[in-house]
Design an enzyme around this catalytic site. Sequence first.
Site, PDB file in Angstrom:
ATOM      1  N   ASN A   9       0.864  -1.180   0.000  1.00 48.60           N
ATOM      2  CA  ASN A   9       0.000   0.000   0.000  1.00 48.60           C
ATOM      3  C   ASN A   9       0.900   1.229   0.000  1.00 48.60           C
ATOM      4  O   ASN A   9       1.441   1.607   1.034  1.00 48.60           O
ATOM      5  CB  ASN A   9      -0.903  -0.036   1.254  1.00 48.60           C
ATOM      6  CG  ASN A   9      -1.784   1.198   1.348  1.00 48.60           C
ATOM      7  OD1 ASN A   9      -1.872   1.993   0.407  1.00 48.60           O
ATOM      8  ND2 ASN A   9      -2.441   1.372   2.496  1.00 48.60           N
ATOM      9  N   LYS A  11       0.092   4.267  -0.417  1.00 51.77           N
ATOM     10  CA  LYS A  11      -0.576   5.482   0.087  1.00 51.77           C
ATOM     11  C   LYS A  11      -0.271   6.649  -0.866  1.00 51.77           C
ATOM     12  O   LYS A  11      -0.197   6.426  -2.077  1.00 51.77           O
ATOM     13  CB  LYS A  11      -0.153   5.748   1.530  1.00 51.77           C
ATOM     14  CG  LYS A  11      -0.338   4.491   2.402  1.00 51.77           C
ATOM     15  CD  LYS A  11      -0.172   4.705   3.869  1.00 51.77           C
ATOM     16  CE  LYS A  11      -0.362   3.369   4.587  1.00 51.77           C
ATOM     17  NZ  LYS A  11      -0.290   3.485   6.041  1.00 51.77           N
ATOM     18  N   HIS A  96      -9.764   1.367   4.768  1.00 56.28           N
ATOM     19  CA  HIS A  96      -8.490   1.535   5.483  1.00 56.28           C
ATOM     20  C   HIS A  96      -8.699   2.495   6.659  1.00 56.28           C
ATOM     21  O   HIS A  96      -9.479   3.445   6.557  1.00 56.28           O
ATOM     22  CB  HIS A  96      -7.434   2.087   4.520  1.00 56.28           C
ATOM     23  CG  HIS A  96      -6.058   2.057   5.101  1.00 56.28           C
ATOM     24  ND1 HIS A  96      -5.615   3.018   5.973  1.00 56.28           N
ATOM     25  CD2 HIS A  96      -5.049   1.155   4.976  1.00 56.28           C
ATOM     26  CE1 HIS A  96      -4.377   2.713   6.354  1.00 56.28           C
ATOM     27  NE2 HIS A  96      -4.013   1.587   5.759  1.00 56.28           N
ATOM     28  N   GLU A  98      -7.019   4.881   7.695  1.00 55.77           N
ATOM     29  CA  GLU A  98      -6.786   6.298   7.365  1.00 55.77           C
ATOM     30  C   GLU A  98      -8.011   6.892   6.677  1.00 55.77           C
ATOM     31  O   GLU A  98      -8.341   8.067   6.874  1.00 55.77           O
ATOM     32  CB  GLU A  98      -5.518   6.431   6.488  1.00 55.77           C
ATOM     33  CG  GLU A  98      -4.265   6.223   7.332  1.00 55.77           C
ATOM     34  CD  GLU A  98      -3.075   5.652   6.581  1.00 55.77           C
ATOM     35  OE1 GLU A  98      -3.041   5.683   5.341  1.00 55.77           O
ATOM     36  OE2 GLU A  98      -2.160   5.146   7.270  1.00 55.77           O
ATOM     37  N   GLU A 168      -6.081  -4.935  10.478  1.00 58.04           N
ATOM     38  CA  GLU A 168      -5.054  -3.914  10.684  1.00 58.04           C
ATOM     39  C   GLU A 168      -5.353  -3.153  11.973  1.00 58.04           C
ATOM     40  O   GLU A 168      -6.103  -2.159  11.953  1.00 58.04           O
ATOM     41  CB  GLU A 168      -5.061  -2.922   9.520  1.00 58.04           C
ATOM     42  CG  GLU A 168      -4.683  -3.527   8.191  1.00 58.04           C
ATOM     43  CD  GLU A 168      -3.995  -2.493   7.305  1.00 58.04           C
ATOM     44  OE1 GLU A 168      -2.841  -2.711   6.946  1.00 58.04           O
ATOM     45  OE2 GLU A 168      -4.602  -1.461   7.015  1.00 58.04           O
ATOM     46  N   GLY A 174       1.850   2.234  10.898  1.00 57.12           N
ATOM     47  CA  GLY A 174       2.803   3.343  10.796  1.00 57.12           C
ATOM     48  C   GLY A 174       3.465   3.700  12.118  1.00 57.12           C
ATOM     49  O   GLY A 174       4.082   4.760  12.228  1.00 57.12           O
ATOM     50  N   SER A 214       2.850  -2.177  10.471  1.00 57.45           N
ATOM     51  CA  SER A 214       4.296  -2.229  10.719  1.00 57.45           C
ATOM     52  C   SER A 214       4.928  -3.565  10.360  1.00 57.45           C
ATOM     53  O   SER A 214       5.804  -4.060  11.066  1.00 57.45           O
ATOM     54  CB  SER A 214       4.598  -1.822  12.179  1.00 57.45           C
ATOM     55  OG  SER A 214       4.148  -0.502  12.431  1.00 57.45           O
TER      56      SER A 214
HETATM   57  P1  PGA Z   1       2.423   0.333   7.808  1.00 61.21           P
HETATM   58  O1  PGA Z   1       1.023   0.573   7.079  1.00 61.21           O
HETATM   59  O2  PGA Z   1       3.016  -0.931   7.230  1.00 61.21           O
HETATM   60  O3  PGA Z   1       3.239   1.559   7.472  1.00 61.21           O
HETATM   61  O4  PGA Z   1       2.155   0.196   9.250  1.00 61.21           O
HETATM   62  C1  PGA Z   1       0.147  -0.506   6.858  1.00 61.21           C
HETATM   63  C2  PGA Z   1      -1.125  -0.012   6.217  1.00 61.21           C
HETATM   64  O5  PGA Z   1      -1.515   1.137   6.452  1.00 61.21           O
HETATM   65  O6  PGA Z   1      -1.780  -0.741   5.464  1.00 61.21           O
END
Ligand code: PGA
Length: 251
Positions: A9, A11, A96, A98, A168, A174, A214
């Site tokens: 992903n 983003k 997601h 976000e 998730e 993140g 992560s």
């Molecule tokens: P990350 O993001 O690996 O940076 O934690 C995962 C995601 O948002 O799908």
Amino acid sequence: MAKTFIVANWKMNKTTGQALEYARGLKAALLQNPVSAVVVIAPPFTGMRALAEELKDSAVCLAAQNMHPAARGAFTGEISGEMVVDAGCRYCIIGHSERRQLFGEDNHLINAKITAALNYGVMPIFCIGETLASRNAGETFSVLSKQLKEGLNKIPANDIGKIAIAYEPVWAIGTGLTATPGQVHEAHSFIRNLLSEIYGEKATADLSIIYGGSVTAANISSLMAEKEINGVLVGSASLDLASFLAIVNFK
Ligand code: PGA
């Protein structure tokens, strides 16, 4: 059997030029060293068309990071499921955290997006997960249950296998805080059991439940050693090709 997915992903990262350079490297690496997992990149909308062209005869698939549930119309800034397909994507990340937190998406809207994606033959990668406050309050399972029940409202049982669920936990995205394989195992087992209670075992037999939060080259092997984990959704560690390849080639 559930397929294994390794999804990058990106983003809001990478211009088309940067995306193409990465895609060429990934394609070449997978040609030389094929893997059994389905490898998917979710680029920003601007890179999809060029990547689809570059990756058309390769083992790499494309996902959109979002789509609008309506077929067309006055929705400034949005793209439809038909456009996602037209741009060469077979998958779409939906719900997601976000999108939920920064753009106000609720389970009702997410349900409409999942329904629309299925109508266009796009496989939703449906994200769910609890916040740290919910986990600390002992509400993880009730949060997951509500997100699943409302997000999948009115989706027929024979469509459940056409969806991948991405667990998730919001506190792991993140942050560098990865859920332990044990925590992921517990959540994934809960998800599979709940869905098989609702839709029947047959409908969920091939359902892929992937983990995100992560994920790095350092923790991929211990996560993938859990049999309930059918792959990963990778954010930050997917931006650098060498780092993503180390995840794709986990042992
Ligand atoms: P990350 O993001 O690996 O940076 O934690 C995962 C995601 O948002 O799908």
